[in-house]
Write an enzyme that holds these catalytic residues in place. Sequence first.
Site, short mmCIF file in Angstrom:
data_model
loop_
_atom_site.label_atom_id
_atom_site.label_comp_id
_atom_site.label_asym_id
_atom_site.label_seq_id
_atom_site.Cartn_x
_atom_site.Cartn_y
_atom_site.Cartn_z
N ASP A 8 0.68 -1.20 0.08
CA ASP A 8 0.16 0.06 0.00
C ASP A 8 1.00 1.24 -0.15
O ASP A 8 2.11 1.27 0.41
CB ASP A 8 -0.81 -0.01 1.44
CG ASP A 8 -1.68 1.30 1.42
OD1 ASP A 8 -2.53 1.51 0.38
OD2 ASP A 8 -1.80 1.83 2.40
N THR A 42 -2.90 0.02 -4.14
CA THR A 42 -3.40 1.73 -3.50
C THR A 42 -4.68 1.95 -3.91
O THR A 42 -5.47 1.39 -4.96
CB THR A 42 -2.36 2.67 -4.21
OG1 THR A 42 -3.12 3.87 -3.41
CG2 THR A 42 -2.43 2.76 -5.56
N GLY A 43 -5.46 2.72 -3.22
CA GLY A 43 -6.80 3.35 -3.46
C GLY A 43 -6.79 4.51 -4.60
O GLY A 43 -7.52 4.77 -5.17
N ASP A 214 -2.05 -0.57 6.06
CA ASP A 214 -2.44 0.12 7.30
C ASP A 214 -3.95 0.32 7.52
O ASP A 214 -4.47 0.47 8.59
CB ASP A 214 -1.62 1.23 7.42
CG ASP A 214 -2.60 2.34 6.47
OD1 ASP A 214 -3.17 3.42 7.01
OD2 ASP A 214 -2.17 2.06 5.16
#
Length: 269
Positions: A8, A42-43, A214
């Site tokens: 991430d 990742t977003g 996270d």
Amino acid sequence: MYKLIAIDIDDTLINDDKEVTPATQTALEQAVAAGVVVTLATGRAYASAQAIARQTGLNVPIITYQGALIKNLLDEEVLYERYVPQDAVRKLFEYCVEHNLHLQTYIDDKLYAREENQKLIDYTTLNKTQYYVEPDWEKLVPQKTPKLLIIDDPDFLDELSPILRSLLGDSVHITKSKPHFLEIMHHEGTKGLALEFLAKHFGCELSETMAMGDSWNDHEMLETAGLGVAMANAIPALKKIADFVTLSNNEDGVKFAIDKFILGAGQEA
């Protein structure tokens, strides 16, 4: 043992100063030199994520939009793509307009919103993203989108989430990337399914994969991977399901995990 690592970006790979430290950069390079495929999950939109990926010297497909888009960094070939179903997009826009909620959508890797406000400005400043304002939201609805995002108070979003799940049904995947961010993707747009796809793409078993994150939007990825690593700064729920908790993003936690599990430094957290 591990052939593929998915990491991430926010609050994991980068520290609170939004930087990849030299120590972590070295660890990434050493992992690649050892024959491990290192990718990002990742977003963020591809445009935002690829800048960090190129900065760190990666040249593999990366997972973006929470898993709704996997795109190759070398030639920008799309390997995996899932758009939010049109019916769900319309229902979500109608709900947000009716309840005056701030909704962002991504079209052709560009961020659109119905109005400019502080939520939009703060978000795009954080991610260094350009934005476009389109007051006529009906023009946005028919466009293909891999992700929509609602920004609001964390407690309110916790209450809103089950309402939207009931409204939109099982055609979508709804998750929180950060306390203030509620994200809506296609139901196959998860980091876990994206990790499965990349494992097959690179010819490795899921037991040979490692994932680090996270936030709750990382949980599918950590559960899918052979080794799920949570940051010390991760939310408690993610730490609970992780196989290992490394140091925080401000303490080179990614480097610590790579040293321990890839490079065999044998440290203990």
